[in-house]
Design a protein around this motif. Structure first.
Motif, mmCIF file in Angstrom:
data_model
loop_
_atom_site.group_PDB
_atom_site.id
_atom_site.type_symbol
_atom_site.label_atom_id
_atom_site.label_comp_id
_atom_site.label_asym_id
_atom_site.label_seq_id
_atom_site.Cartn_x
_atom_site.Cartn_y
_atom_site.Cartn_z
ATOM 1 N N VAL A 1 64.724 -32.491 14.901
ATOM 2 C CA VAL A 1 65.694 -31.652 15.877
ATOM 3 C C VAL A 1 67.420 -32.832 16.372
ATOM 4 C CG1 VAL A 1 63.999 -30.825 17.606
ATOM 5 C CG2 VAL A 1 65.034 -33.753 17.716
ATOM 6 N N PHE B 1 67.233 -21.928 19.932
ATOM 7 C CA PHE B 1 67.059 -23.342 20.753
ATOM 8 C C PHE B 1 67.864 -24.998 20.335
ATOM 9 C CE2 PHE B 1 64.472 -27.462 20.061
ATOM 10 C CZ PHE B 1 64.489 -27.843 21.593
ATOM 11 N N ILE B 2 68.473 -25.548 21.438
ATOM 12 C CA ILE B 2 69.768 -25.960 21.194
ATOM 13 C C ILE B 2 68.641 -27.823 21.588
ATOM 14 C CG2 ILE B 2 72.095 -27.099 21.763
ATOM 15 C CD1 ILE B 2 73.084 -24.002 21.603
ATOM 16 N N PRO B 3 68.688 -28.520 20.422
ATOM 17 C CA PRO B 3 67.306 -29.632 21.217
ATOM 18 C C PRO B 3 68.654 -30.853 22.514
ATOM 19 C CG PRO B 3 67.304 -29.457 18.764
ATOM 20 C CD PRO B 3 68.940 -29.051 19.844
ATOM 21 N N ILE B 4 68.105 -31.426 23.304
ATOM 22 C CA ILE B 4 69.083 -32.513 24.015
ATOM 23 C C ILE B 4 68.534 -34.051 23.560
ATOM 24 C CG2 ILE B 4 69.466 -30.820 26.210
ATOM 25 C CD1 ILE B 4 66.466 -32.661 27.043
ATOM 26 N N TYR B 5 68.161 -34.337 22.495
ATOM 27 C CA TYR B 5 68.366 -34.861 21.620
ATOM 28 C C TYR B 5 68.383 -35.357 20.552
ATOM 29 C CZ TYR B 5 62.890 -35.147 19.761
ATOM 30 O OH TYR B 5 62.038 -34.683 19.609
ATOM 31 N N GLY C 1 61.096 -36.479 16.554
ATOM 32 C CA GLY C 1 61.863 -35.832 16.077
ATOM 33 C C GLY C 1 61.824 -34.731 15.058
ATOM 34 N N LEU C 2 61.021 -34.760 14.410
ATOM 35 C CA LEU C 2 60.944 -33.387 13.246
ATOM 36 C C LEU C 2 59.075 -32.743 14.064
ATOM 37 C CD1 LEU C 2 59.672 -32.592 10.891
ATOM 38 C CD2 LEU C 2 58.228 -34.560 10.686
ATOM 39 N N VAL C 3 59.876 -31.395 14.545
ATOM 40 C CA VAL C 3 59.043 -30.971 14.837
ATOM 41 C C VAL C 3 57.302 -31.042 14.024
ATOM 42 C CG1 VAL C 3 58.819 -27.980 16.014
ATOM 43 C CG2 VAL C 3 60.909 -29.681 16.038
ATOM 44 N N ARG D 1 52.315 -25.154 22.417
ATOM 45 C CA ARG D 1 53.254 -25.508 23.439
ATOM 46 C C ARG D 1 55.357 -25.085 23.864
ATOM 47 N NH1 ARG D 1 55.270 -31.496 21.494
ATOM 48 N NH2 ARG D 1 53.665 -31.398 21.170
ATOM 49 N N PHE D 2 54.882 -24.086 21.808
ATOM 50 C CA PHE D 2 55.586 -22.359 22.297
ATOM 51 C C PHE D 2 55.131 -21.774 22.968
ATOM 52 C CE2 PHE D 2 56.209 -25.441 18.411
ATOM 53 C CZ PHE D 2 57.789 -25.173 19.254
ATOM 54 N N ASP D 3 55.830 -21.548 24.677
ATOM 55 C CA ASP D 3 55.143 -20.654 25.155
ATOM 56 C C ASP D 3 55.574 -19.726 25.861
ATOM 57 O OD1 ASP D 3 55.779 -22.514 26.708
ATOM 58 O OD2 ASP D 3 53.993 -23.568 27.883
ATOM 59 N N ILE E 1 58.186 -21.150 28.742
ATOM 60 C CA ILE E 1 57.927 -21.569 29.817
ATOM 61 C C ILE E 1 59.394 -22.865 29.729
ATOM 62 C CG2 ILE E 1 56.847 -22.981 31.823
ATOM 63 C CD1 ILE E 1 54.342 -21.776 30.967
ATOM 64 N N ARG E 2 59.402 -23.453 29.308
ATOM 65 C CA ARG E 2 60.019 -24.337 29.505
ATOM 66 C C ARG E 2 61.723 -24.197 27.914
ATOM 67 N NH1 ARG E 2 56.476 -27.723 27.786
ATOM 68 N NH2 ARG E 2 55.308 -25.792 26.816
ATOM 69 N N TYR E 3 61.311 -23.629 27.630
ATOM 70 C CA TYR E 3 62.557 -23.756 26.265
ATOM 71 C C TYR E 3 61.835 -22.484 25.348
ATOM 72 C CZ TYR E 3 59.174 -26.679 23.987
ATOM 73 O OH TYR E 3 57.963 -27.830 23.793
#
Lengths: 486, 479
Positions: A79, A95-99, A198-200, A319-321, A323-325
């Motif tokens: 990321v 998807f644009i990460p915030i960190y 930060g590594l997915v 986590r890729f559901d 809902i959040r991103y």
């Protein structure tokens, strides 16, 4: 435009230091080269504007070390704050990460310039980069061949000489195998050497970030910049600071080298086998001691790997559901529709297959029968390797069983992609460092790689042997022979 | 009336009182704006990894010691995989295989008999986020995501709803005084699920298990189990079979309500969390935690009783930890603890409740409180006076003496002065004396009122009343 990027990092550094060139010159050249080689599809996202801006800002600063102002490409599963990170998946298409990942922070501290995000297999699942949602990268030596994977884009951009440095990730050979196919140097460091923050995650207990470069010295240099214990990653390991270039140029006389018989068995293409044999006799001639040995469990590594990697992946990708991103199904009827729809639309075939198999492997009694058993045999496998290192400095073999194959080859056999990695996977299973070094070419001029495996945390010894061979062989590793450019 | 024996087991989730969350550096807090106490880790962002908050392990060790548990020297975390919107990673990090503590007990007092409620295990896990459902949308607040929890699981050894209630009360007391958690069931920092099954005889196999989820208060623990028992008894009497199921207690309905029938083998696909290496807890760590355990409720109760406080009052003090903590500061003084405890539990508690304050919010310094109790003891202050000046005592910086002076409370316990007032009033109210002697109690009150009026309310009513009654008694004897 001058061909600065064909030069060694030491030369580039001198030019920067003497203010004969600026970081901006390097970024402009890199962007131009990337543009010219666009058909190779090495990148998913370019960050031209920011890279140029950053390069301009660096002009005010003192050029205080070798990596200062040098462009670098980052695999798209690491990321980067404000810079799209897709994992080559539709589910993260926007998807644009915030960190920033810890490694990215480290590169930024060193004032390296991130040029863009490289193509890969979707969520690093594959070994030809053909599972990418953004279409596969092409091999710089032959556009009709695969670049390998999953770090195919990083390998391609290095072999194209677009940028001097790239980061890849290696869960089951994903740095070393494309490095081998593309004729570059790729290192998977010891598990725990480099922070995974930060590594997915694909398979948390196997994933490791590593450097991909055109030569050994520069590889060690980049490793210097990214290692270190990270409080944000409990699996990262505290080690005294070391310079991984320190043994480069040293003789290898007396080095004890083990070659597992399995690595030189019939699973390996003859051309590759004989090339490796050539190298082994060269090493013997130069004073190294080479023994063929048996290491137990090697033939089971792929099976064990599949269980562990797919099991962990099924959980990591939950986590890729929507809902959040990331991608989210439009107008879902209810929560289940959101889950099913998002994941149905967002994930590609290979990812879905692995999630399903992984879920199966962890369900009910299977967790004990498969996953836990695999973990325990993995421990035995590591012990077997550590035993070998009691008597030997390094373990050698070919990186791959074949050279890069055709992009058009069918993808209908899901287990083939694992068999491609039969030689590299044991290294991940044992948590060891391993490097692929170009040692020559096949008849149809596709690169062949030598796999150099070291004991835990002995990357410096790997670089010692690799640089020794690199110098001896003195191969022309520029696919365009250094002549094809203006 | 019941011919069935209940078997009850209880699971309690307790939020630990830590500064930060269990796996991220975000603050652990309650009652803040939605999603203000979160970071990328709590959101289950791609690429993030958990770290382990040492404070959590530390507190879990303390809880384990307080619950008389064995503590594992080597443990790991596991992933519990399930999809739910309040579960950010769609897996929860918990301990399945190696709970930090096991084999403990809590001792309760059932009708004067001690009984040990056995603890099967205690493990550490992360809380989920909080979801709020509106008509068309569901809202998620991640402030709670990653708040550290311990889950305490009893063996199925509880044999009545009353015992269940006593266990929860005792557990709450232990954890509250151990400073593990604030244990507020209403705010969800302590949550209780109970399993209950019925059978006819002790020798019979256990009956069908029903779980009552999320019981919202201690009172409801007993109530819901009683209601559930009645419900099951009726079914069993009528020979209606039922399945294992999960129910909840509906306060308005005053009964349990079906949530779902248990499907066979909920598959959580547990496996060891690969992002967190095995954790080692050396004995030296356990030893150092055991040395810093605060005085328990039982120890405090014992002290209070030894200081002359009645057992009832001692219990009442323990129920209010703020008061108990306050009183702990006076154990080395020769305060009159009977007066002090009455004061704290009576007027002061009333005042604090009314003003939503705790005793720490007041200006009642140690010195001032000692003086206050002293003045009550020597009758300088009557209970009426205490009520009148309490606000000043609690809210003003002034000393007790200054407050007494400002409120014109003086001479009130001067016997001679009081006697002179009594005499004067008796002289002027012969008729009332007659009434009194004829058995009209109201006359006494009237006379007292006259005395207060005469003295402008400055005399100690207790002393005055005693004096009056003595004088009247003498009159009785005389006549």
């Amino acid at each position: 435009m001058s061909k600065y990027l064909d030069r060694s990092i030491l030369e580039i550094h001198e030019l920067l230091k003497q203010k004969k060139i600026t970081p901006k010159d390097l970024v402009m050249e890199a962007l131009k080269r990337i543009e010219e080689s666009e058909e190779y599809n090495a990148y998913i996202t370019l960050d031209a504007e920011n890279a140029l801006k950053q390069a301009e800002e660096l002009e005010k600063l003192e050029v205080d070390h070798l990596l200062f102002g040098i462009p670098i490409a980052i695999k798209d599963n690491i990321v980067t704050q404000g810079l799209r990170t897709t994992c080559a998946s539709r589910i993260l298409e926007n998807f644009i990460p915030i960190y920033d990942a810890t490694v990215v922070e480290k590169l930024k501290e060193k004032h390296m310039i991130i040029i863009g995000k490289t193509n890969m297999d979707e969520f690093a699942m594959g070994s030809s980069s053909r599972t990418s949602y953004f279409q596969a990268p092409k091999n710089a030596w032959n556009k009709g061949k695969i670049a390998g994977g999953s770090s195919g884009g990083s390998a391609t951009t290095i072999s194209l000489r677009n940028v001097p440095f790239a980061l890849g990730t290696d869960t089951g050979g994903s740095i070393r195998q494309p490095a081998s196919y593309c004729g570059i140097v790729g290192m998977k460091p010891t598990y725990g050497r480099v922070s995974r923050y930060g590594l997915v995650a694909f398979a948390s207990s196997l994933d490791q970030i590593g450097p991909m470069t055109k030569n050994v010295y520069e590889n060690a240099l980049l490793l210097n910049a990214i290692v270190g214990m990270d409080e944000k990653d409990l699996t990262s390991v505290e080690k005294a600071e070391e310079d991984f270039t320190r043994n480069i140029g040293k003789d290898i006389r007396g080095m004890r080298i083990a070659v597992p018989n399995y690595f030189m068995s019939d699973i390996v293409n003859k051309e590759i086998k004989s090339k490796v044999e050539e190298i082994l006799s060269l090493l013997e001639k130069c004073g190294a001691k080479v023994d063929y040995i048996d290491i137990p469990y090697l033939e089971h590594a792929v099976t064990l790997y599949q269980i562990i990697a797919m099991g962990e992946a099924s959980s990591n990708l939950a986590r890729f559901d929507g809902i959040r991103y990331g991608h989210s199904k439009e107008n879902p009827k209810d929560i289940d529709d959101l889950y099913y729809g998002t994941r149905e639309e967002g994930f590609g075939e290979e990812v879905k297959r692995r999630i399903m198999v992984g879920s199966y492997l962890l369900s009910g009694k299977n967790a004990k029968e498969y996953y836990e058993k695999a973990l325990s045999i993995r421990d035995d496998m590591q012990k077997a390797f550590l035993n070998v290192f009691e008597d030997y400095d390094l373990v050698l073999g070919p990186t791959t069983t074949t050279c890069a194959y055709d992009l058009e080859d069918p993808m209908d056999n899901p287990s083939k992609s694992f068999l491609d990695d039969v030689l590299v996977i044991p290294v991940n299973m044992a948590g060891l460092p391993g490097l692929s070094l170009p040692i020559g070419f096949s008849k149809d001029h596709m690169p062949i790689g030598l796999h150099i495996i070291g004991n835990l945390f002995e990357e410096a010894k790997i670089y010692q042997l690799a640089s020794f061979l690199e110098k001896k062989l003195n191969l022309d590793l520029d696919p365009k022979g250094g002549e094809g450019r203006d | 009336m019941t011919n069935y024996i209940p078997t009850i087991g209880i699971e309690v989730h307790v939020e630990l009182k830590t500064n930060t969350k269990i796996f991220s550096p975000a603050k652990n807090g309650y009652g803040m704006g939605a999603n203000t106490l979160t970071n990328v880790v709590d959101l289950g962002y791609p690429g993030v990894l958990p770290t382990v908050n040492k404070e959590v392990i530390h507190q879990a060790i303390r809880a384990a010691l307080l619950l008389n548990c064995k503590i594992r020297n080597k443990m790991h975390f596991d992933r519990k995989n399930y999809f739910y919107p309040d579960n950010p990673k769609n897996y929860q990090i918990t301990q399945n295989k190696t709970p930090i503590a096991y084999d403990g007990y809590v001792e309760i007092d059932v009708d004067g008999q001690k009984k040990k409620i056995e603890i099967e295990e205690m493990h550490i896990e992360e809380d989920t986020c909080k979801s709020t459902h509106r008509q068309k949308v569901s809202l998620l607040d991640f402030n709670r995501a990653g708040v550290p929890l311990i889950e305490i699981v009893t063996k199925p050894c509880i044999s009545s709803p009353e015992e269940a209630k006593l266990y929860i009360e005792k557990l709450r007391e232990i954890l509250l005084y151990g400073e593990i958690s604030d244990c507020k069931m209403e705010e969800g920092s302590m949550r209780c699920d109970a399993n209950i099954s019925l059978r006819k005889n002790k020798e019979d196999p256990l009956g069908v298990k029903v779980e009552i989820k999320n019981i919202g208060s201690i009172g409801n623990v007993k109530l819901s189990l009683e209601k559930e028992m009645q419900r099951q008894e009726k079914l069993l009497d009528e020979q209606i079979s039922f399945q294992e199921q999960t129910r909840r207690y509906d306060d308005k309905l005053g009964d349990t309500v079906l949530m779902r029938v248990k499907e066979t083998g909920n598959d959580y696909r547990y496996f060891p969390e690969p992002d967190i290496p095995t954790l080692h807890i050396p004995d030296s760590w356990i030893d150092s935690v055991s040395k810093e355990i605060p005085r328990t409720a039982d120890e405090r109760r014992k002290t209070y009783i030894s200081l002359g406080i009645s057992p009832v009052n001692a219990d009442k003090i323990i129920l209010n930890k703020n008061i108990s903590d306050y009183l702990e500061n006076y154990l080395d003084t020769n305060l009159d603890f009977v007066i002090a405890s009455n004061l704290l539990l009576g007027d002061i508690a009333f005042y604090l409740n009314k003003h939503f304050q705790t005793i720490e919010d007041t200006k009642l310094t140690k010195e001032k409180f000692i003086c206050f109790v002293e003045k009550i003891k020597d009758h300088t202050l009557s209970s009426r006076n205490v009520k009148d000046i309490l606000e000043d005592v609690l809210e003003k910086e002034d000393s007790i003496d200054e407050i007494i002076k400002k409120n014109n409370i003086s001479n009130i316990s001067d016997d001679q002065y009081i006697e002179s007032i009594v005499d004067k009033v008796l002289e002027n109210n012969e008729e009332s004396i007659r009434d009194y002697l004829n058995g009209h109690d109201r006359a006494f009150k009237f006379l007292m009122g006259q005395m207060m009026k005469e003295s402008k309310g400055s005399i100690n009513p207790q002393l005055a009343s005693e004096m009056l009654s003595k004088k009247l008694q003498n009159l009785t004897i005389d006549s």
